[in-house]
Design a protein around this motif. Sequence first.
Motif, PDB file in Angstrom:
ATOM      1  N   GLU A   5      52.341  81.562  75.202  1.00  0.00           N
ATOM      2  CA  GLU A   5      52.027  80.328  74.481  1.00  0.00           C
ATOM      3  C   GLU A   5      51.975  80.566  72.970  1.00  0.00           C
ATOM      4  OE1 GLU A   5      48.600  76.850  74.481  1.00  0.00           O
ATOM      5  OE2 GLU A   5      48.636  78.322  76.099  1.00  0.00           O
ATOM      6  N   ARG A   6      51.364  81.646  72.562  1.00  0.00           N
ATOM      7  CA  ARG A   6      51.288  81.977  71.129  1.00  0.00           C
ATOM      8  C   ARG A   6      52.675  82.176  70.532  1.00  0.00           C
ATOM      9  NH1 ARG A   6      46.498  86.157  71.879  1.00  0.00           N
ATOM     10  NH2 ARG A   6      44.769  84.741  71.579  1.00  0.00           N
ATOM     11  N   LEU A   7      53.494  82.951  71.225  1.00  0.00           N
ATOM     12  CA  LEU A   7      54.838  83.224  70.720  1.00  0.00           C
ATOM     13  C   LEU A   7      55.713  81.976  70.741  1.00  0.00           C
ATOM     14  CD1 LEU A   7      55.372  86.773  72.250  1.00  0.00           C
ATOM     15  CD2 LEU A   7      55.045  86.193  69.841  1.00  0.00           C
ATOM     16  N   ASP A   8      55.528  81.106  71.729  1.00  0.00           N
ATOM     17  CA  ASP A   8      56.260  79.832  71.758  1.00  0.00           C
ATOM     18  C   ASP A   8      55.910  78.984  70.544  1.00  0.00           C
ATOM     19  OD1 ASP A   8      57.533  80.441  74.139  1.00  0.00           O
ATOM     20  OD2 ASP A   8      56.205  79.217  75.386  1.00  0.00           O
ATOM     21  N   LYS A   9      54.635  78.927  70.215  1.00  0.00           N
ATOM     22  CA  LYS A   9      54.206  78.147  69.052  1.00  0.00           C
ATOM     23  C   LYS A   9      54.757  78.743  67.762  1.00  0.00           C
ATOM     24  CE  LYS A   9      50.044  76.317  71.152  1.00  0.00           C
ATOM     25  NZ  LYS A   9      49.421  75.093  70.791  1.00  0.00           N
ATOM     26  N   LEU A  10      54.730  80.053  67.643  1.00  0.00           N
ATOM     27  CA  LEU A  10      55.267  80.720  66.459  1.00  0.00           C
ATOM     28  C   LEU A  10      56.772  80.476  66.347  1.00  0.00           C
ATOM     29  CD1 LEU A  10      54.866  82.547  64.014  1.00  0.00           C
ATOM     30  CD2 LEU A  10      55.073  84.518  65.555  1.00  0.00           C
ATOM     31  N   GLU A  11      57.470  80.599  67.452  1.00  0.00           N
ATOM     32  CA  GLU A  11      58.904  80.355  67.488  1.00  0.00           C
ATOM     33  C   GLU A  11      59.221  78.922  67.031  1.00  0.00           C
ATOM     34  OE1 GLU A  11      61.967  79.828  71.144  1.00  0.00           O
ATOM     35  OE2 GLU A  11      60.810  81.677  71.175  1.00  0.00           O
ATOM     36  N   ASN A  12      58.507  77.960  67.565  1.00  0.00           N
ATOM     37  CA  ASN A  12      58.721  76.559  67.193  1.00  0.00           C
ATOM     38  C   ASN A  12      58.398  76.306  65.725  1.00  0.00           C
ATOM     39  OD1 ASN A  12      59.641  75.702  69.705  1.00  0.00           O
ATOM     40  ND2 ASN A  12      57.581  75.290  70.447  1.00  0.00           N
ATOM     41  N   LEU A  13      57.346  76.914  65.227  1.00  0.00           N
ATOM     42  CA  LEU A  13      56.975  76.756  63.823  1.00  0.00           C
ATOM     43  C   LEU A  13      58.064  77.299  62.899  1.00  0.00           C
ATOM     44  CD1 LEU A  13      54.883  76.017  61.653  1.00  0.00           C
ATOM     45  CD2 LEU A  13      53.925  78.307  61.946  1.00  0.00           C
ATOM     46  N   ILE A  14      58.541  78.495  63.195  1.00  0.00           N
ATOM     47  CA  ILE A  14      59.588  79.101  62.373  1.00  0.00           C
ATOM     48  C   ILE A  14      60.854  78.247  62.401  1.00  0.00           C
ATOM     49  CG2 ILE A  14      61.130  81.094  62.111  1.00  0.00           C
ATOM     50  CD1 ILE A  14      58.769  82.812  63.222  1.00  0.00           C
ATOM     51  N   LEU A  15      61.231  77.772  63.579  1.00  0.00           N
ATOM     52  CA  LEU A  15      62.433  76.939  63.685  1.00  0.00           C
ATOM     53  C   LEU A  15      62.272  75.629  62.927  1.00  0.00           C
ATOM     54  CD1 LEU A  15      63.361  77.499  67.432  1.00  0.00           C
ATOM     55  CD2 LEU A  15      64.556  78.388  65.413  1.00  0.00           C
ATOM     56  N   SER A  16      61.093  75.040  62.979  1.00  0.00           N
ATOM     57  CA  SER A  16      60.843  73.789  62.253  1.00  0.00           C
ATOM     58  C   SER A  16      60.940  73.993  60.749  1.00  0.00           C
ATOM     59  CB  SER A  16      59.461  73.230  62.598  1.00  0.00           C
ATOM     60  OG  SER A  16      59.412  72.850  63.945  1.00  0.00           O
ATOM     61  N   VAL A  17      60.310  75.055  60.268  1.00  0.00           N
ATOM     62  CA  VAL A  17      60.347  75.348  58.833  1.00  0.00           C
ATOM     63  C   VAL A  17      61.781  75.658  58.396  1.00  0.00           C
ATOM     64  CG1 VAL A  17      59.594  76.975  57.057  1.00  0.00           C
ATOM     65  CG2 VAL A  17      57.953  76.095  58.713  1.00  0.00           C
ATOM     66  N   ALA A  18      62.497  76.446  59.181  1.00  0.00           N
ATOM     67  CA  ALA A  18      63.879  76.799  58.830  1.00  0.00           C
ATOM     68  C   ALA A  18      64.753  75.552  58.759  1.00  0.00           C
ATOM     69  CB  ALA A  18      64.445  77.794  59.841  1.00  0.00           C
ATOM     70  N   GLY A  19      64.594  74.657  59.702  1.00  0.00           N
ATOM     71  CA  GLY A  19      65.365  73.416  59.689  1.00  0.00           C
ATOM     72  C   GLY A  19      65.040  72.559  58.487  1.00  0.00           C
ATOM     73  N   THR A  20      63.771  72.468  58.156  1.00  0.00           N
ATOM     74  CA  THR A  20      63.339  71.678  56.999  1.00  0.00           C
ATOM     75  C   THR A  20      63.898  72.261  55.711  1.00  0.00           C
ATOM     76  OG1 THR A  20      61.321  71.036  58.160  1.00  0.00           O
ATOM     77  CG2 THR A  20      61.326  70.784  55.778  1.00  0.00           C
ATOM     78  N   ILE A  21      63.832  73.579  55.565  1.00  0.00           N
ATOM     79  CA  ILE A  21      64.358  74.253  54.374  1.00  0.00           C
ATOM     80  C   ILE A  21      65.859  74.001  54.247  1.00  0.00           C
ATOM     81  CG2 ILE A  21      64.859  76.531  53.361  1.00  0.00           C
ATOM     82  CD1 ILE A  21      61.975  75.860  52.984  1.00  0.00           C
TER      83      ILE A  21
END
Length: 69
Positions: A5-21
């Motif tokens: 669960e922790r790694l899923d949240k981290l993965e999603n956060l990184i992908l969201s930030v990367a997409g926004t950037i």
Amino acid sequence: MPNQERLDKLENLILSVAGTIKVFNIMEYGGGSNELAQVDVLLGDMIEQVLALKKELGCTSALSMVKEE
């Protein structure tokens, strides 16, 4: 909270930030901001590390890395 669960949240956060950037760079600078491009590369490296850690811990992911040669 389990590792998966922790790694899923981290993965999603990184992908969201990367997409926004990436979108911000295109919309504001026509894709020409070297600084934002560098941040995008660093986020790519981060997601690669998260996927490697998930694999090492036996966690699943909907993503997989494809390396260009």
